[in-house]
Design a protein around this motif. Structure first.
Motif, PDB file in Angstrom:
ATOM      1  N   LYS A  72       0.843  -0.958   0.005  1.00  0.00           N
ATOM      2  CA  LYS A  72       0.053  -0.011  -0.048  1.00  0.00           C
ATOM      3  C   LYS A  72       0.927   1.386   0.097  1.00  0.00           C
ATOM      4  N   THR A  73       1.688   1.214  -0.823  1.00  0.00           N
ATOM      5  CA  THR A  73       2.649   2.439  -1.011  1.00  0.00           C
ATOM      6  C   THR A  73       2.945   2.930  -2.449  1.00  0.00           C
ATOM      7  N   ILE A  74       3.117   4.136  -2.617  1.00  0.00           N
ATOM      8  CA  ILE A  74       3.794   4.766  -3.837  1.00  0.00           C
ATOM      9  C   ILE A  74       5.245   5.052  -3.756  1.00  0.00           C
ATOM     10  N   THR A  75       5.925   4.680  -4.519  1.00  0.00           N
ATOM     11  CA  THR A  75       7.417   5.096  -4.525  1.00  0.00           C
ATOM     12  C   THR A  75       7.610   6.031  -5.762  1.00  0.00           C
ATOM     13  N   ILE A  76       8.237   6.979  -5.394  1.00  0.00           N
ATOM     14  CA  ILE A  76       8.785   7.981  -6.593  1.00  0.00           C
ATOM     15  C   ILE A  76      10.227   8.148  -6.322  1.00  0.00           C
ATOM     16  N   SER A  77      11.089   7.654  -7.263  1.00  0.00           N
ATOM     17  CA  SER A  77      12.315   7.773  -7.199  1.00  0.00           C
ATOM     18  C   SER A  77      13.092   8.446  -8.270  1.00  0.00           C
ATOM     19  N   ASP A  78      14.314   9.043  -8.120  1.00  0.00           N
ATOM     20  CA  ASP A  78      14.973   9.642  -9.174  1.00  0.00           C
ATOM     21  C   ASP A  78      16.412   9.360  -8.954  1.00  0.00           C
ATOM     22  N   ASN A  79      17.205   9.341 -10.179  1.00  0.00           N
ATOM     23  CA  ASN A  79      18.634   9.368 -10.035  1.00  0.00           C
ATOM     24  C   ASN A  79      19.241  10.840 -10.010  1.00  0.00           C
ATOM     25  N   GLY A  80      18.904  11.737  -9.496  1.00  0.00           N
ATOM     26  CA  GLY A  80      19.425  13.120  -9.407  1.00  0.00           C
ATOM     27  C   GLY A  80      20.554  13.281  -8.641  1.00  0.00           C
ATOM     28  N   ILE A  81      20.545  14.486  -8.288  1.00  0.00           N
ATOM     29  CA  ILE A  81      21.609  14.975  -7.243  1.00  0.00           C
ATOM     30  C   ILE A  81      21.585  14.413  -5.943  1.00  0.00           C
ATOM     31  N   GLY A  82      20.315  14.269  -5.345  1.00  0.00           N
ATOM     32  CA  GLY A  82      20.273  13.558  -3.980  1.00  0.00           C
ATOM     33  C   GLY A  82      20.622  14.619  -3.137  1.00  0.00           C
ATOM     34  N   MET A  83      20.650  14.495  -1.708  1.00  0.00           N
ATOM     35  CA  MET A  83      20.853  15.357  -0.539  1.00  0.00           C
ATOM     36  C   MET A  83      21.897  14.536   0.344  1.00  0.00           C
ATOM     37  N   THR A  84      22.550  15.520   0.957  1.00  0.00           N
ATOM     38  CA  THR A  84      23.506  15.060   2.178  1.00  0.00           C
ATOM     39  C   THR A  84      22.512  14.872   3.293  1.00  0.00           C
ATOM     40  N   ARG A  85      23.068  14.597   4.541  1.00  0.00           N
ATOM     41  CA  ARG A  85      22.328  14.517   5.870  1.00  0.00           C
ATOM     42  C   ARG A  85      21.902  16.044   5.961  1.00  0.00           C
ATOM     43  N   ASP A  86      22.870  16.820   6.050  1.00  0.00           N
ATOM     44  CA  ASP A  86      22.701  18.283   6.447  1.00  0.00           C
ATOM     45  C   ASP A  86      21.566  18.855   5.436  1.00  0.00           C
ATOM     46  N   GLU A  87      21.595  18.600   4.376  1.00  0.00           N
ATOM     47  CA  GLU A  87      20.693  19.082   3.396  1.00  0.00           C
ATOM     48  C   GLU A  87      19.412  18.685   3.544  1.00  0.00           C
ATOM     49  N   VAL A  88      19.113  17.389   3.929  1.00  0.00           N
ATOM     50  CA  VAL A  88      17.891  16.862   4.397  1.00  0.00           C
ATOM     51  C   VAL A  88      17.367  17.478   5.589  1.00  0.00           C
ATOM     52  N   ILE A  89      18.272  18.112   6.265  1.00  0.00           N
ATOM     53  CA  ILE A  89      17.704  18.620   7.653  1.00  0.00           C
ATOM     54  C   ILE A  89      17.279  19.960   7.239  1.00  0.00           C
ATOM     55  N   SER A  90      18.060  20.719   6.487  1.00  0.00           N
ATOM     56  CA  SER A  90      17.731  22.296   6.201  1.00  0.00           C
ATOM     57  C   SER A  90      16.685  22.180   5.249  1.00  0.00           C
ATOM     58  N   ASN A  91      16.468  21.425   4.217  1.00  0.00           N
ATOM     59  CA  ASN A  91      15.441  21.239   3.062  1.00  0.00           C
ATOM     60  C   ASN A  91      14.365  20.778   3.473  1.00  0.00           C
ATOM     61  N   ILE A  92      14.367  19.632   4.185  1.00  0.00           N
ATOM     62  CA  ILE A  92      13.075  19.252   4.494  1.00  0.00           C
ATOM     63  C   ILE A  92      12.557  19.203   6.100  1.00  0.00           C
ATOM     64  N   GLY A  93      13.378  19.719   6.938  1.00  0.00           N
ATOM     65  CA  GLY A  93      12.725  19.953   8.113  1.00  0.00           C
ATOM     66  C   GLY A  93      12.692  21.262   8.448  1.00  0.00           C
ATOM     67  N   THR A  94      12.862  22.294   7.678  1.00  0.00           N
ATOM     68  CA  THR A  94      12.709  23.652   7.751  1.00  0.00           C
ATOM     69  C   THR A  94      12.215  24.459   6.761  1.00  0.00           C
ATOM     70  N   ILE A  95      11.436  25.413   6.877  1.00  0.00           N
ATOM     71  CA  ILE A  95      11.130  26.585   5.870  1.00  0.00           C
ATOM     72  C   ILE A  95      11.904  27.748   6.072  1.00  0.00           C
ATOM     73  N   ALA A  96      12.917  27.945   5.362  1.00  0.00           N
ATOM     74  CA  ALA A  96      13.928  29.006   5.694  1.00  0.00           C
ATOM     75  C   ALA A  96      13.523  30.130   4.844  1.00  0.00           C
ATOM     76  N   LYS A  97      12.524  30.544   4.137  1.00  0.00           N
ATOM     77  CA  LYS A  97      12.136  31.532   3.628  1.00  0.00           C
ATOM     78  C   LYS A  97      11.546  32.994   4.395  1.00  0.00           C
ATOM     79  N   SER A  98      12.089  34.273   4.030  1.00  0.00           N
ATOM     80  CA  SER A  98      11.439  35.147   4.657  1.00  0.00           C
ATOM     81  C   SER A  98      10.009  35.248   4.681  1.00  0.00           C
ATOM     82  N   GLY A  99       9.560  36.122   5.539  1.00  0.00           N
ATOM     83  CA  GLY A  99       7.954  36.483   5.586  1.00  0.00           C
ATOM     84  C   GLY A  99       7.216  34.982   5.891  1.00  0.00           C
ATOM     85  N   THR A 100       7.871  33.843   6.473  1.00  0.00           N
ATOM     86  CA  THR A 100       7.216  32.815   6.714  1.00  0.00           C
ATOM     87  C   THR A 100       6.157  33.101   8.043  1.00  0.00           C
TER      88      THR A 100
END
Ligand code: ADP
Length: 633
Positions: A72-100
């Motif tokens: 009961k899953t959908i998987t979406i995969s790509d062979n693109g640039i990927g993310m480092t651990r730190d990038e995962v934290i900052s890209n997926i765990g935060t919204i770092a745009k002004s005006g938030t």
């Protein structure tokens, strides 16, 4: 490393709640969002590999979408640039745009429909996964590194991070679907034909193959075999001819290509085959981005050469004042591996940019002329940008000329928007100048003492309610050979015969009261440059005007708000000689020197004139005491 539990940044969590629970009525769009991210990741890898040979792309770029009935899953995969651990934290765990924060505040106050629009401006891409999934796993490995990391969350405030194995670079996102999306009741995202339909609907133009597995049987009894099919056509929309493209296709394209939530307001599809060959597909969004005027707003167009993506956010095509225009330029005359530095010097880019700017202004002019309502909608969102365009074109008459007819202002006539041409058209024969007044809003301008006489004479005044307005008008100086004249500047006077007559009378009074005026000025001190009589007031006793040339009081406020307190307006206090207060001043003055009542009246009048202009007197308590004393005298 063991599993690490982490908290979402507080704002992120709030936004997530909103996304999942209230905002997206259209549940399908998660797929478009995640495929867009995958496509971006493939772009990034290709771009990086142009300069970093280590990264030389080893495999064909592709995106896989795999619904799995068993898990009961959908998987979406790509062979693109990927993310480092730190990038995962900052890209997926935060919204770092002004005006938030502003954004969230606004969101909370808005209705559901308005919320949809707002969120669209903001873009919450990845989080849309939680609309359909109660658990999301993201496994990613950055190109050129060996370690992979797995991020898991149920979207409820926490996420887990752990090291893991992954054979090659790229990102895999596994959505564990909520039960309601796995049955045939409303949505069944496990149905691969349904998913195929959605990919075609939302992501057909993605320029990398989006692949899916399909079971095929040669005949009804045969064992099924798996066939991999590319579902999207990958044909760039802009290469097709305009007449073949429907508005819906354009809308879908911009949404997916530019991560826009709502369809654009205006579309420009330009093909040119002159000295430089190019195709541009541009749009004006319906709404201005939250951070459009902040330094972190990234303007610019996407650049393609022979349909191959070269770079994002290329700023060299359009002038800064058109920063709200989005879209792409595809030109075979630009080399594939052009750097940002070379781009800045490129003659081709300049030629294309100038043509696009002209085209955009022309189309806006047409909109203003043919569809006024739509133009006003545009103006409400982006008018400020065009005014900034004028302001920044001090030595560039051509840009000023291109923009001045597109400007709208509210006026005292009926509070509606008016072009400068329409204003001039309505001017009576005797009016030589274009009157304007600055203030924080229409109501506060209407209450200016100077407005009374103008209103009585039926003279129309342009309202400058945006801080940039005065600066814009200062740069223009004239329109249709008529000078702009602020009614709160020292040189303001009405031109008609009657006004001139009254003025002559007032000048006479002034001549016989030179001593009085000088002593009022002395009592007030150096805050004002001059105290004089005016014929422009009716029932008001005083007003404050500012010296010609220098900043006005509203400009002074703008500068102060930008921490630039050096720019001070030259203040001139004007008195109405026909007002009872003037009589009182005369009487007190006649009593002779060192008269504290006279001095108090002078300084109080000055403070009141400041208040009328919306400026807080230096010592409000002292003012209050003096007024109280005057009231009880
Ligand atoms: P947006 O795409 O609007 O920036 P998202 O929430 O969709 O916002 O994604 C946040 C960031 O996470 C992206 O900008 C990108 O850096 C990263 N990201 C998301 N998906 C992927 C992916 N499949 N591969 C690599 N990076 C990704």
């Amino acid at each position: 490393m063991s599993v690490e539990k982490m908290q979402f940044q507080a704002e992120t969590k709030r936004l997530l709640d909103l996304v999942v629970n209230s905002i997206y009525t259209n549940k399908e769009i998660f797929l478009r969002e995640l495929i867009s991210n995958a496509s971006d990741a493939l772009d990034k890898l290709r771009i990086e590999s142009l300069t970093n040979t280590e990264l030389a792309q080893d495999e064909e770029p592709e995106i896989f979408v795999i619904p799995d009935i068993d898990t009961k899953t959908i998987t979406i995969s790509d062979n693109g640039i990927g993310m480092t651990r730190d990038e995962v934290i900052s890209n997926i765990g935060t919204i770092a745009k002004s005006g938030t924060k502003d954004f969230l505040d606004k969101l909370r106050e808005s209705t559901a429909a308005a919320a949809q629009e707002l969120i669209g401006q903001f873009g919450v891409g990845f989080y849309s996964a939680f609309i359909v999934a109660d658990k999301v796993e993201l496994i990613t490995r950055k190109a050129d590194t060996d370690s992979a990391v797995k991020w898991t969350s149920d979207g409820a405030g926490e996420y887990e991070l752990e090291d893991c194995d992954k054979d090659s670079h790229g990102t895999i996102i596994v959505l564990h679907l909520k039960p309601e999306f796995t049955t045939d009741n409303e949505y069944n995202f496990l149905d691969r034909y349904e998913i195929e339909r959605l990919v075609k609907k939302y992501s057909d133009f993605v320029r990398y193959p989006i692949k899916m597995n399909f079971e095929v049987r040669d005949n009804a009894d045969a064992e099924p075999t798996i066939e991999i099919r590319t579902v999207n056509s990958m044909k760039p929309l802009w290469t097709r001819s305009k007449s073949e493209i429907t508005r819906e296709e354009y809308d879908e394209f911009f949404k997916q290509q530019l991560h826009e939530w709502e369809p654009p307001q205006e579309i420009f599809h330009v093909k040119a085959e002159g000295t430089v060959e190019y195709t541009a597909l541009l749009c004006i969004p319906k709404h201005a981005a939250q951070n459009l005027y902040y330094s972190d707003y990234e303007a610019g167009l996407q650049l393609y050469s022979r349909h191959v993506f070269i770079m994002d956010k290329c700023k060299d095509f359009l002038p800064d004042y058109l920063r709200f225009v989005k879209g792409l330029v595809d030109s075979p005359d630009l080399p594939l591996n052009i750097s940002r530095e070379l781009l800045q010097q490129s003659v081709e880019v300049k030629v294309i940019g100038r043509a696009l700017e002209k085209n955009i202004l022309k189309q806006l002019g047409k909109l203003l002329h043919d569809e006024r309502d739509k133009y006003e909608e545009f103006w409400r969102e982006f008018g400020k940008s065009l005014k900034i365009g004028v302001y920044n074109s001090m030595f560039d008459k051509k840009t000023q000329d291109g923009l001045k007819d597109l400007l709208l202002f509210q006026t005292s006539r009926d509070g509606k928007f008016s072009t400068l041409a329409e204003y001039v058209e309505r001017m009576p024969e005797s009016q030589k100048k274009i009157y304007c007044a600055a203030g924080k809003d229409a109501a506060s301008i209407e209450r200016l003492p100077q407005m009374e006489l103008l209103r009585e004479r039926g003279l129309e005044v342009i309202y400058m309610t945006d801080p940039v307005d005065e600066f814009t008008i200062d740069i223009l100086r004239t329109y249709a050979e008529k000078e702009f004249q602020s009614i709160t500047r020292e040189n303001f006077e009405l031109d008609d015969a009657e006004s001139q007559k009254v003025k002559a009378e007032v000048d006479e009074i002034a001549k016989s009261h030179e001593d009085l005026l000088k002593d009022i000025k002395d009592a007030i001190g150096d805050n004002v440059k001059e105290v004089r009589l005016t014929s422009q007031l009716k029932s008001s006793a005083v007003c404050l005007v500012t010296g010609e040339g220098g900043p006005s009081l509203t400009m002074e406020k703008t500068f102060a708000a930008m921490n630039n307190p050096m720019f001070k307006a030259t203040q001139i206090l004007e008195l109405n000689p026909n007002h009872a207060v003037f009589k009182k001043l005369e009487n007190l003055h006649a009593l002779g020197k060192d008269n504290s009542e006279f001095e108090d009246l002078c300084t109080t009048l000055y403070s009141l004139a400041l208040l009328i202009e919306g400026v807080m007197p230096a010592d409000p308590v002292e003012l209050a005491n003096k007024v109280t004393a005057l009231l009880t005298r």
